[in-house]
Design a protein around this motif. Structure first.
Motif, mmCIF file in Angstrom:
data_model
loop_
_atom_site.group_PDB
_atom_site.id
_atom_site.type_symbol
_atom_site.label_atom_id
_atom_site.label_comp_id
_atom_site.label_asym_id
_atom_site.label_seq_id
_atom_site.Cartn_x
_atom_site.Cartn_y
_atom_site.Cartn_z
ATOM 1 N N GLU B 228 -7.921 2.068 11.670
ATOM 2 C CA GLU B 228 -7.419 0.903 11.486
ATOM 3 C C GLU B 228 -6.398 0.953 10.818
ATOM 4 O O GLU B 228 -5.944 -0.201 10.012
ATOM 5 C CB GLU B 228 -8.190 -0.217 11.471
ATOM 6 N N LYS B 229 -5.505 1.868 10.540
ATOM 7 C CA LYS B 229 -4.222 1.740 9.777
ATOM 8 C C LYS B 229 -3.210 0.722 10.415
ATOM 9 O O LYS B 229 -2.891 1.008 11.449
ATOM 10 C CB LYS B 229 -3.713 3.243 9.483
ATOM 11 N N LYS B 230 -2.824 -0.009 9.591
ATOM 12 C CA LYS B 230 -1.788 -1.077 10.227
ATOM 13 C C LYS B 230 -0.299 -0.577 9.736
ATOM 14 O O LYS B 230 -0.033 0.916 9.782
ATOM 15 C CB LYS B 230 -1.928 -2.471 9.566
ATOM 16 N N GLN B 231 0.686 -1.511 9.641
ATOM 17 C CA GLN B 231 1.868 -1.115 9.331
ATOM 18 C C GLN B 231 2.066 0.004 8.052
ATOM 19 O O GLN B 231 3.003 0.877 8.200
ATOM 20 C CB GLN B 231 3.069 -2.427 8.998
ATOM 21 N N GLU B 232 1.371 -0.332 7.064
ATOM 22 C CA GLU B 232 1.827 0.364 5.664
ATOM 23 C C GLU B 232 0.273 0.655 5.017
ATOM 24 O O GLU B 232 -0.362 -0.170 5.069
ATOM 25 C CB GLU B 232 2.835 -0.433 5.135
#
Lengths: 364, 373
Positions: B228-232
């Motif tokens: 679940e990696k988001k923007q950074e």
């Protein structure tokens, strides 16, 4: 005062049938299919589509035997006056109860989600006015209305794509978790949501290009299938399979998480638009009801019957204040009757007409 | 035609009298719009509900009003709030729901939130945040140098979600995780020290009881395992194989920005145990390196980072297994790929999870070393 006979173009015919099918079922469909078959429920929807399309095609085959009139004329022609009258009464009862049940459900939904402090009978009274204005005219007006509403509301499907960023596609695996039995069970519930194509019995004589009738009804069913699949599979991957059966209307709860910088609580806006979708179910059903009853009374004009129908609905909600459970129970009952009218009835008549034709041919 | 005019006239009067919605309108100034709702227990384990709402009035000295009181249920608390606040208290705009850690120390607290899900006026996007300490510390704290508490809290949580340090824990997600048999819930946690700060993620067992807290860096590892990696996503880790971690300026530290991470799980079942094989592929850009360039070449560095990450991820998974909690959601994988076996252990997935073999392999590729050598 003799008017030109009203006619339907192919798109009007398609969207009328599709509109009547959509109705209120789509709000609860993900839960109902999940209750029967878990996340395999969507397979049940596809199977239902096969059955519904088959039954639709049979209806068209039946109507080809008497292209000038509706099913009521066909019954009178082949079975005599009394069976014709009995058929008319049955159809008007069926459409009348169905229309009233969904009409009241529409008001109940508005009350639950948008106007919690307004009484149901006030909503019914208010909804009656636009309903009257549209249904009092002829089938062409209803057809145009269905086309308009479809294109006015089809963008709402985009909002079912957005929640998928939280989706867990693994929920759909494995296919056929418990074998075919639960899926067949889910067909039992999913089939109801395809109900509505039986209005083709009444639309066929008005259709301009009768040779397109079969294609049109298949398109209408397929359109319904696509929308059901998007919403159902969307709900299956959005909710946990252990959780989805807890929500009464999963399709709306899914939209509750939509949020933009400029607007929150999008489900309220969505719901206001969804009322149009319900209206294209209710209004044709109302029209069919008063069409049948005015045929029965031998009247050209159905306005007076329509006013009576709306008054009866109003008096009914005043006397018996509706609840969701009671409304759902009624819907279940009338839908079961609808299954007979939409599946068994055309099949029997079709078989009868085939046999009749064979006997005639042999006689020659 | 006279008759139809009569009908029209009476219809008009009828409608005007019935004009729906106009009778019970409420102007915005007369509303007390709760932006934070707090649920906590006091020392005697009484349920304490608190709320905080902005004040739209020039005469008021403070632009936010907060109340705390004892109540039987969340809905029950509204009558007391109505007795205290200027306007009608409404729950439709609650941004943050604070839950005291004391609440989580008792299992089966989740039904307290029933009204939030049952009542359509509540928003399901409300962020659920655990307070390490009394909720009132946060609720009544008026920071002199920050925007109003509700907005500040929401921004802090959302920013940390974007930077892949906080778990997404809206009411909707919490509901899903509470009911999901193949996963245990996890919530972001804040603490009031001098300021209110985000401290990490609390892990709950399947009944919602508090089990463990992990800090922000470990939350990032949890999110990597969940894919679940988001923007950074930035990680700072010491290269222990380079030794000398001590000193004033920790000279073995390296920071890298993970530009792409792909987490694959292979699920199988043998000898009565579930087998999960993690394959994590990362592409990283080095953002900070305190040790000199000559020490290791790029290939060695990649290997070192891989080893370091693998150790940390495996340690974390072992800790989850020891605690019998599955915040990664491996049960969902087990259900999808080993349904027959999962069905047998579904009611006590936590036990089966604790016994399963979980193997992590990390593949790191350094894309760039940055602007200096």
């Amino acid at each position: 005062m003799k008017m030109a006979k009203p006619t339907l173009t192919l798109p009007q015919y398609i969207f009328l049938i599709h509109g009547v099918q959509m109705g209120v079922g789509v709000l609860t469909l993900p839960r109902e299919t999940a209750e029967a078959a878990g996340t395999d429920g969507w397979i049940g929807i596809v199977l239902s589509w096969v059955l519904a399309t088959a039954a639709s095609l049979i209806i068209i085959q039946v109507m080809k035997n008497y292209p000038k009139g509706t099913i009521l004329d066909l019954l009178r022609h082949y079975f005599g006056k009394w069976i014709g009258i009995a058929g008319t009464i049955l159809f008007s009862l069926y459409f009348g109860i169905m229309a009233t049940v969904i009409f009241i459900r529409e008001a109940l939904f508005i009350q639950a989600w948008i106007l919690p402090r307004t009484e149901v009978y006030i909503l019914i009274a208010l909804l009656s006015i636009p309903s009257y204005l549209i249904v009092r005219k002829n089938i062409t007006i209803l057809g145009r209305y269905s086309v308009l509403v479809f294109f006015m509301t089809v963008w709402m499907m985009i909002f079912f794509i957005i929640p998928l960023k939280q989706a867990q596609w693994l929920h759909l695996l494995p296919l056929l978790k418990e074998g075919w039995q639960p899926i067949l069970d889910s067909v039992g519930t999913a089939l109801f949501s395809f109900g509505g194509f039986e209005i083709a019995f009444f639309l066929y004589p008005f259709l301009q290009k009768k040779e397109k009738a079969s294609m049109g009804i298949v398109i209408a069913n397929t359109l319904t299938l696509f929308i059901y699949l998007i919403i159902t599979i969307g709900a299956f991957v959005f909710f946990s399979p252990d959780e989805i059966t807890i929500y009464n209307e999963p399709s709306i709860v899914m939209l509750k998480i939509l949020e933009f910088r400029f607007i929150e609580r999008l489900e309220i806006v969505f719901f206001a638009f969804y009322l149009f979708v319900i209206s294209v179910t209710v209004l044709p059903l109302m029209y069919m009801t008063v069409y049948c009853t005015s045929q029965l009374a031998g009247e050209e004009n159905h306005r007076r019957h329509l006013i009576w129908l709306l008054i009866i609905a109003f008096v009914y909600v005043v006397l018996v204040p509706p609840t969701f459970d009671q409304n759902k129970l009624l819907q279940r009952l009338i839908e079961q009757a609808g299954m007979v009218l939409a599946f068994a009835f055309p099949l029997c008549i079709w078989a009868y007409l085939l046999i009749l034709r064979n006997i005639k041919r042999r006689g020659n | 035609m006279r008759q139809s005019r009569l009908v029209q006239a009476s219809l008009f009067v009828f409608l005007a009298a019935m004009l729906t919605g106009c009778g019970s309108h409420v102007p915005l100034e007369d509303l007390t719009i709760s932006l934070i709702l707090g649920v906590d227990l006091d020392e005697k384990n009484n349920l304490v509900i608190s709320e905080s709402s902005p004040v739209f009035n020039q005469d008021a000295k403070q632009n936010i009003e907060s109340y705390q009181l004892k109540a039987e249920t969340v809905r029950d608390s509204r009558k007391y709030f109505d007795a205290l606040a200027t306007g009608e208290v409404t729950a439709a705009k609650i941004q943050v729901l604070l839950i005291g850690k004391r609440v989580l120390e008792h299992e089966d607290w989740f039904p307290v939130l029933d009204t939030v899900y049952r009542n359509p006026t509540f928003s399901l996007n409300t962020r659920v945040v655990v307070v390490d300490g009394p909720v009132s510390d946060v609720m009544f704290y008026v920071p002199p140098d920050k925007p109003q508490m509700p907005l500040h809290l929401k921004e802090v949580i959302d920013k940390n979600i974007d930077r892949t340090r906080a778990v997404i824990s809206t009411l909707q997600v919490l509901h899903r995780q509470m009911y999901e048999s193949g996963m245990t819930p996890s919530l972001s946690v804040i603490k009031k020290e001098k300021d209110v700060e985000f401290t990490g993620v609390v892990l709950l067992d399947k009944k919602g009881k508090y089990v463990d807290t992990i800090d922000a860096q470990n939350s990032a590892f949890l999110l990597i395992l969940r894919d679940e990696k988001k923007q950074e996503l930035t990680l700072t880790i010491p290269m222990t194989s380079l030794g000398e971690g001590g000193g004033i300026f920790h000279k073995n530290q390296i920071s890298f920005d993970v530009s792409r991470v792909k987490t694959d799980v292979k699920t199988s079942y043998n000898k009565g145990k579930f087998d999960f094989k993690y394959q994590i592929a990362m592409t990283v850009n080095v953002a900070e390196r305190l040790f000199p360039a000559g020490r290791v070449n790029q290939k060695e560095l990649e290997k070192m980072i891989e080893k370091e990450l693998k150790n940390r991820l495996e340690d974390m998974v072992k800790k989850f297994q020891a605690n019998k909690i599955d915040p990664i959601g491996l049960g969902i994988h087990a259900r999808a790929y080993q349904y027959e076996q999962y069905k047998k252990v579904k009611p006590h997935w936590d036990e089966a999870f604790a016994e399963s073999n979980i193997d992590v392999s990390v593949d790191v590729r350094i894309k760039s070393m940055g602007a200096v050598n």
